[in-house]
Design an enzyme around this catalytic site. Sequence first.
Site, PDB file in Angstrom:
ATOM      1  N   VAL A  52      -4.526  -4.544   3.155  1.00  0.00           N
ATOM      2  CA  VAL A  52      -4.787  -2.895   3.146  1.00  0.00           C
ATOM      3  C   VAL A  52      -4.121  -2.031   2.399  1.00  0.00           C
ATOM      4  O   VAL A  52      -4.291  -1.189   2.415  1.00  0.00           O
ATOM      5  CB  VAL A  52      -4.851  -2.589   4.637  1.00  0.00           C
ATOM      6  CG1 VAL A  52      -5.992  -3.204   5.531  1.00  0.00           C
ATOM      7  CG2 VAL A  52      -3.483  -2.786   5.655  1.00  0.00           C
ATOM      8  N   TYR A  53      -2.673  -2.770   2.104  1.00  0.00           N
ATOM      9  CA  TYR A  53      -1.866  -2.167   1.164  1.00  0.00           C
ATOM     10  C   TYR A  53      -2.560  -1.697  -0.112  1.00  0.00           C
ATOM     11  O   TYR A  53      -2.981  -2.576  -1.013  1.00  0.00           O
ATOM     12  CB  TYR A  53      -0.566  -2.723   0.914  1.00  0.00           C
ATOM     13  CG  TYR A  53       0.262  -2.779   2.000  1.00  0.00           C
ATOM     14  CD1 TYR A  53      -0.089  -2.195   3.328  1.00  0.00           C
ATOM     15  CD2 TYR A  53       1.424  -3.563   1.994  1.00  0.00           C
ATOM     16  CE1 TYR A  53       0.831  -2.474   4.458  1.00  0.00           C
ATOM     17  CE2 TYR A  53       2.381  -3.933   3.114  1.00  0.00           C
ATOM     18  CZ  TYR A  53       1.901  -3.259   4.212  1.00  0.00           C
ATOM     19  OH  TYR A  53       2.633  -3.576   5.444  1.00  0.00           O
ATOM     20  N   GLY A  54      -2.812  -0.447  -0.217  1.00  0.00           N
ATOM     21  CA  GLY A  54      -3.396   0.118  -1.536  1.00  0.00           C
ATOM     22  C   GLY A  54      -4.861  -0.615  -1.628  1.00  0.00           C
ATOM     23  O   GLY A  54      -5.418  -0.757  -2.782  1.00  0.00           O
TER      24      GLY A  54
END
Length: 340
Positions: A52-54
Amino acid sequence: MEQRHLGRTGLRVSRIGLGTLTWGRDTDEHDAADLLKTFWEAGGNLVDTADVYGDGEAEYLLGQLMEGLVPRRDLVISTKAGSVREPDRRFDGSRSHLLPALDASLARLGTDYVDVWHVHGYDPRTPLDETLQALDLAVSSGRARYAGVSNFCGWQLAKAATWQLSVPGIRTRLASTQMEYSLLQRGVEREVLPAALDLGVGLLPSSPLGRGVLTGKYRGGTPADSRGGSEHLAPFVAPYLDDTASGIVEAVTTAADGLAVTALQVALAWVRDRPGVVAPIVGARNAQQLTAALSVEALSLPDEICRALDDVSAPVHHYPDDVSISGTEADYRYWEPQIR
């Protein structure tokens, strides 16, 4: 850089990890390349990310950089799955979500496997044995070499790790847990860290610099180019800008002045050398910041400094953690006969 075993496993990782929370959003391809190259050249190998990072861009960017900048074999890639953006839940620990999420992570990273795969958080709606079976399937299929959890409280970690140890040779031992831990956030010492130490699970502290506050950069206000000055990250930093945190930051600064080092180095060395800690995950904004963090390699804090920092940042733990505090034993001696 010195390496440590990840929990009770044979995997060795650098004792400082590189975080990628802002990659693909605030950290562009050029800065990410500088960060990864600087980290690798300093002897670092543990790179932490999440699906889910970025919105997946962090994994994609890391994959692109591994193609031509740093050999895949030189890195220990840790990623996470299970975090969801749904109105009624934060985590989905079902096999139907986790295993496709891992496949998507591998595609973005451009690799056949990740070294460590973490469940991003505890899902109360999914039976824990189903979540853990997804870890077993990932490891047995070769898509992950080791498995861990993240954001599990003490009883959740103890239950999960014990479950995995209950059938040796069949279940996958939990190698690690990733939790926030710093001089400004010592909550893991209550139950998570004792469970991890007892069960051989290595701790990977996130936000080891108190979301940047322990560097001292906020002592005179909020810098415009800091996370606290960012519209979407300001709420992340705000909880550590109170009077209690300020007192701890002043103590760290005083210690740093006495040792002729920086507040960043003192705060990072403190958490790096705590019992049970394997590798704090540092999320630097640029190569200059990362170089400053990596310079902590040569620093070991004197015992008296550690004790002073322990005292000034000590969390309040009462019953049942400390049954010797004033009144507790007396209360128990009074009530115990009445219960009988």
